[in-house]
Design a protein around this motif. Structure first.
Motif, PDB file in Angstrom:
ATOM      1  N   TYR A   5       0.569  -4.924   8.049  1.00  0.00           N
ATOM      2  CA  TYR A   5      -0.492  -6.166   7.165  1.00  0.00           C
ATOM      3  C   TYR A   5       0.254  -6.343   5.914  1.00  0.00           C
ATOM      4  N   LEU A   6       0.793  -4.827   5.373  1.00  0.00           N
ATOM      5  CA  LEU A   6       1.014  -5.005   3.957  1.00  0.00           C
ATOM      6  C   LEU A   6       1.822  -5.413   3.851  1.00  0.00           C
ATOM      7  N   GLY A   7       3.051  -5.140   2.658  1.00  0.00           N
ATOM      8  CA  GLY A   7       4.233  -6.677   3.169  1.00  0.00           C
ATOM      9  C   GLY A   7       4.005  -7.492   1.842  1.00  0.00           C
ATOM     10  N   ASN A   8       2.834  -7.781   0.965  1.00  0.00           N
ATOM     11  CA  ASN A   8       2.658  -9.031   0.351  1.00  0.00           C
ATOM     12  C   ASN A   8       2.552  -8.577  -0.857  1.00  0.00           C
ATOM     13  N   SER A   9       2.543  -9.332  -1.993  1.00  0.00           N
ATOM     14  CA  SER A   9       1.829  -8.959  -2.916  1.00  0.00           C
ATOM     15  C   SER A   9       0.112  -8.811  -3.079  1.00  0.00           C
ATOM     16  N   LYS A  10      -0.592 -10.031  -2.602  1.00  0.00           N
ATOM     17  CA  LYS A  10      -1.632  -9.911  -2.007  1.00  0.00           C
ATOM     18  C   LYS A  10      -2.707  -8.944  -1.763  1.00  0.00           C
ATOM     19  N   HIS A  11      -2.101  -8.733  -0.437  1.00  0.00           N
ATOM     20  CA  HIS A  11      -3.161  -6.983   0.018  1.00  0.00           C
ATOM     21  C   HIS A  11      -1.972  -5.899  -1.216  1.00  0.00           C
ATOM     22  N   THR A  12      -0.737  -5.868  -1.704  1.00  0.00           N
ATOM     23  CA  THR A  12      -0.863  -4.552  -2.241  1.00  0.00           C
ATOM     24  C   THR A  12      -1.297  -4.254  -3.089  1.00  0.00           C
ATOM     25  N   ILE A  13      -1.649  -5.607  -4.562  1.00  0.00           N
ATOM     26  CA  ILE A  13      -2.961  -5.440  -4.891  1.00  0.00           C
ATOM     27  C   ILE A  13      -3.627  -5.221  -4.628  1.00  0.00           C
ATOM     28  N   GLU A  14      -4.446  -5.533  -3.928  1.00  0.00           N
ATOM     29  CA  GLU A  14      -5.639  -5.434  -2.946  1.00  0.00           C
ATOM     30  C   GLU A  14      -6.202  -3.977  -3.259  1.00  0.00           C
ATOM     31  N   ILE A  15      -5.066  -3.677  -2.935  1.00  0.00           N
ATOM     32  CA  ILE A  15      -4.919  -1.630  -2.001  1.00  0.00           C
ATOM     33  C   ILE A  15      -4.937  -1.076  -4.168  1.00  0.00           C
ATOM     34  N   ILE A  16      -4.177  -1.448  -4.517  1.00  0.00           N
ATOM     35  CA  ILE A  16      -4.004  -1.059  -5.973  1.00  0.00           C
ATOM     36  C   ILE A  16      -4.958  -1.089  -6.477  1.00  0.00           C
ATOM     37  N   LYS A  17      -5.852  -2.086  -6.745  1.00  0.00           N
ATOM     38  CA  LYS A  17      -7.045  -1.803  -7.285  1.00  0.00           C
ATOM     39  C   LYS A  17      -8.579  -1.244  -6.539  1.00  0.00           C
ATOM     40  N   LYS A  18      -8.132  -1.214  -5.452  1.00  0.00           N
ATOM     41  CA  LYS A  18      -9.343  -1.097  -4.698  1.00  0.00           C
ATOM     42  C   LYS A  18      -9.344   0.595  -4.718  1.00  0.00           C
ATOM     43  N   TYR A  19      -8.057   1.240  -5.257  1.00  0.00           N
ATOM     44  CA  TYR A  19      -8.002   2.932  -5.211  1.00  0.00           C
ATOM     45  C   TYR A  19      -7.723   3.145  -7.182  1.00  0.00           C
ATOM     46  N   GLU A  20      -7.656   2.064  -7.044  1.00  0.00           N
ATOM     47  CA  GLU A  20      -7.529   2.384  -8.817  1.00  0.00           C
ATOM     48  C   GLU A  20      -6.679   2.739  -9.241  1.00  0.00           C
ATOM     49  N   PHE A  21      -5.046   3.019  -8.698  1.00  0.00           N
ATOM     50  CA  PHE A  21      -3.898   3.857  -8.157  1.00  0.00           C
ATOM     51  C   PHE A  21      -3.261   3.274  -9.774  1.00  0.00           C
ATOM     52  N   VAL A  22      -2.898   4.451 -10.703  1.00  0.00           N
ATOM     53  CA  VAL A  22      -1.696   3.813 -11.635  1.00  0.00           C
ATOM     54  C   VAL A  22      -0.148   4.463 -10.974  1.00  0.00           C
ATOM     55  N   PHE A  23       0.292   3.770 -11.549  1.00  0.00           N
ATOM     56  CA  PHE A  23       2.354   3.114 -10.938  1.00  0.00           C
ATOM     57  C   PHE A  23       2.283   5.004 -11.946  1.00  0.00           C
ATOM     58  N   GLN A  24       3.160   5.881 -11.441  1.00  0.00           N
ATOM     59  CA  GLN A  24       3.666   7.124 -11.861  1.00  0.00           C
ATOM     60  C   GLN A  24       5.283   7.233 -12.435  1.00  0.00           C
ATOM     61  N   LYS A  25       5.409   6.943 -12.981  1.00  0.00           N
ATOM     62  CA  LYS A  25       7.089   6.328 -13.863  1.00  0.00           C
ATOM     63  C   LYS A  25       7.850   7.055 -13.852  1.00  0.00           C
ATOM     64  N   LYS A  26       7.711   8.430 -13.508  1.00  0.00           N
ATOM     65  CA  LYS A  26       8.575  10.218 -13.551  1.00  0.00           C
ATOM     66  C   LYS A  26       8.712   9.795 -11.838  1.00  0.00           C
ATOM     67  N   PHE A  27       7.714   9.201 -10.989  1.00  0.00           N
ATOM     68  CA  PHE A  27       7.825   8.970  -9.514  1.00  0.00           C
ATOM     69  C   PHE A  27       9.191   7.862  -9.581  1.00  0.00           C
ATOM     70  N   GLY A  28       9.513   6.705 -10.205  1.00  0.00           N
ATOM     71  CA  GLY A  28      10.052   5.539  -9.940  1.00  0.00           C
ATOM     72  C   GLY A  28       9.151   5.468  -8.614  1.00  0.00           C
ATOM     73  N   GLN A  29       8.581   4.400  -8.913  1.00  0.00           N
ATOM     74  CA  GLN A  29       7.144   3.908  -7.576  1.00  0.00           C
ATOM     75  C   GLN A  29       7.297   2.422  -8.000  1.00  0.00           C
ATOM     76  N   ASN A  30       8.131   2.002  -6.986  1.00  0.00           N
ATOM     77  CA  ASN A  30       8.387   0.798  -7.241  1.00  0.00           C
ATOM     78  C   ASN A  30       7.832  -0.137  -5.611  1.00  0.00           C
ATOM     79  N   PHE A  31       6.984  -0.962  -5.442  1.00  0.00           N
ATOM     80  CA  PHE A  31       6.608  -1.015  -4.041  1.00  0.00           C
ATOM     81  C   PHE A  31       7.210  -2.558  -4.125  1.00  0.00           C
ATOM     82  N   LEU A  32       7.803  -2.003  -2.192  1.00  0.00           N
ATOM     83  CA  LEU A  32       7.746  -3.883  -1.798  1.00  0.00           C
ATOM     84  C   LEU A  32       6.867  -4.865  -1.786  1.00  0.00           C
ATOM     85  N   ILE A  33       6.863  -5.745  -1.959  1.00  0.00           N
ATOM     86  CA  ILE A  33       5.856  -7.169  -1.634  1.00  0.00           C
ATOM     87  C   ILE A  33       6.566  -7.907  -0.898  1.00  0.00           C
TER      88      ILE A  33
END
Length: 294
Positions: A5-33
């Motif tokens: 059910y993931l794989g689009n920006s809507k669901h990805t943003i929902e998950i990020i907001k739910k957990y207040e996730f902060v992208f870590q530049k040192k880990f090179g995090q870019n999520f596919l949407i």
């Protein structure tokens, strides 16, 4: 099996907001949407119900869901502890997934495969962090881990280098290493807008089909790659000067000239002009020279 059910920006943003996730530049995090790109990765990897899949850097589990929907077992290795509770949530309906919180470069993959897949060959699928792409790929290839294919998202320029042949400005040690262990092919080019956050560079999905037997024979593989590294460390210099300046090699100029002559190569040739077979032959000649001097 539960459908992804993931794989689009809507669901990805929902998950990020739910957990207040902060992208870590040192880990090179870019999520596919982009589900189309996910489909291309999944189709290229040809995941079937008997497959054991290793995923590196699952992020929030977007690609993991796709893999788990068809594979027998998926082991996902994630370095960022902040993503572990998110993965427990997004993958809770997939009983065939195991998440390991660790650095992929610190895991004994041969032991993992022996314990969990009876030593049988696995498939590797991943959206690799760009800052550490080459070390991860070299770890997988050089350690001769039992793998049939590696299907990964990498920086577009890196994918291009892996596929290049002699004479190209993008041809180098990485090209030769990848082509010694596998047959590389670009599956898809992926623009920055397919990720959250958007990277500054273009990306590509590349597949490495692992050779059952290397395409060239050489007496000393380690020496061959020492020659290759030395040849490209100083691209503007001739092959002779590159080999003489290498801290790994202790070759004499006269012996290098003789070896090049035996290979039918001019003494002023540059390393970027040699193919894998020529490097293998050159390596074997040096081995022969050294044995004669003992």
């Amino acid at each position: 099996m539960v459908k992804p059910y993931l794989g689009n920006s809507k669901h990805t943003i929902e998950i990020i907001k739910k957990y207040e996730f902060v992208f870590q530049k040192k880990f090179g995090q870019n999520f596919l949407i982009d589900t189309h790109v996910l489909d291309r990765i999944f189709d290229a990897a040809k995941i079937c119900e008997d497959d054991f899949v290793l995923e590196i850097g699952p992020g929030i589990g977007t690609l993991t869901q796709y893999l788990a929907s068809s594979a027998r077992k998926v082991v996902a290795v994630e370095i960022d502890g902040a993503l572990i509770p998110i993965l427990k949530d997004t993958l809770r309906d997939y009983s065939n997934v195991e998440v390991i919180h660790s650095d992929i470069l610190k895991i004994d993959l041969k032991e993992l495969i022996r314990e969990q897949n009876q030593g049988r060959a696995i498939k590797v699928v991943a959206n690799l962090p760009y800052y550490i792409t080459t070390p991860i790929l070299m770890e997988l290839l050089e350690k001769r881990i039992s793998i049939t294919s590696i299907t990964v998202m990498v920086q577009k320029e890196v994918a291009k280098r892996m596929c290049q042949g002699p004479g190209s400005k993008d041809y180098g040690a990485l090209s030769l290493a990848v082509q010694y262990y596998s047959e590389p092919s670009v599956v898809a080019n992926v623009p920055p807008n397919c990720f959250l956050p958007r990277p500054k560079v273009g990306s590509a999905v590349i597949q490495l089909k692992i050779h059952e037997k290397p395409p060239v024979d050489t007496v000393d593989v380690h020496l061959m790659f020492q020659l290759i590294r030395a040849s490209f460390n100083q691209r503007r210099k001739t092959l002779v000067n590159g080999l003489l300046n290498s801290p790994e090699l202790f070759l004499k100029k006269e012996d290098i000239h003789i070896a090049l002559e035996k290979c039918g190569l001019p003494v002023d040739i540059r390393g970027e002009k040699l193919n894998l077979s020529q490097f293998a032959k050159l390596s074997d000649i040096f081995v022969e020279q050294l044995s004669q001097k003992k």
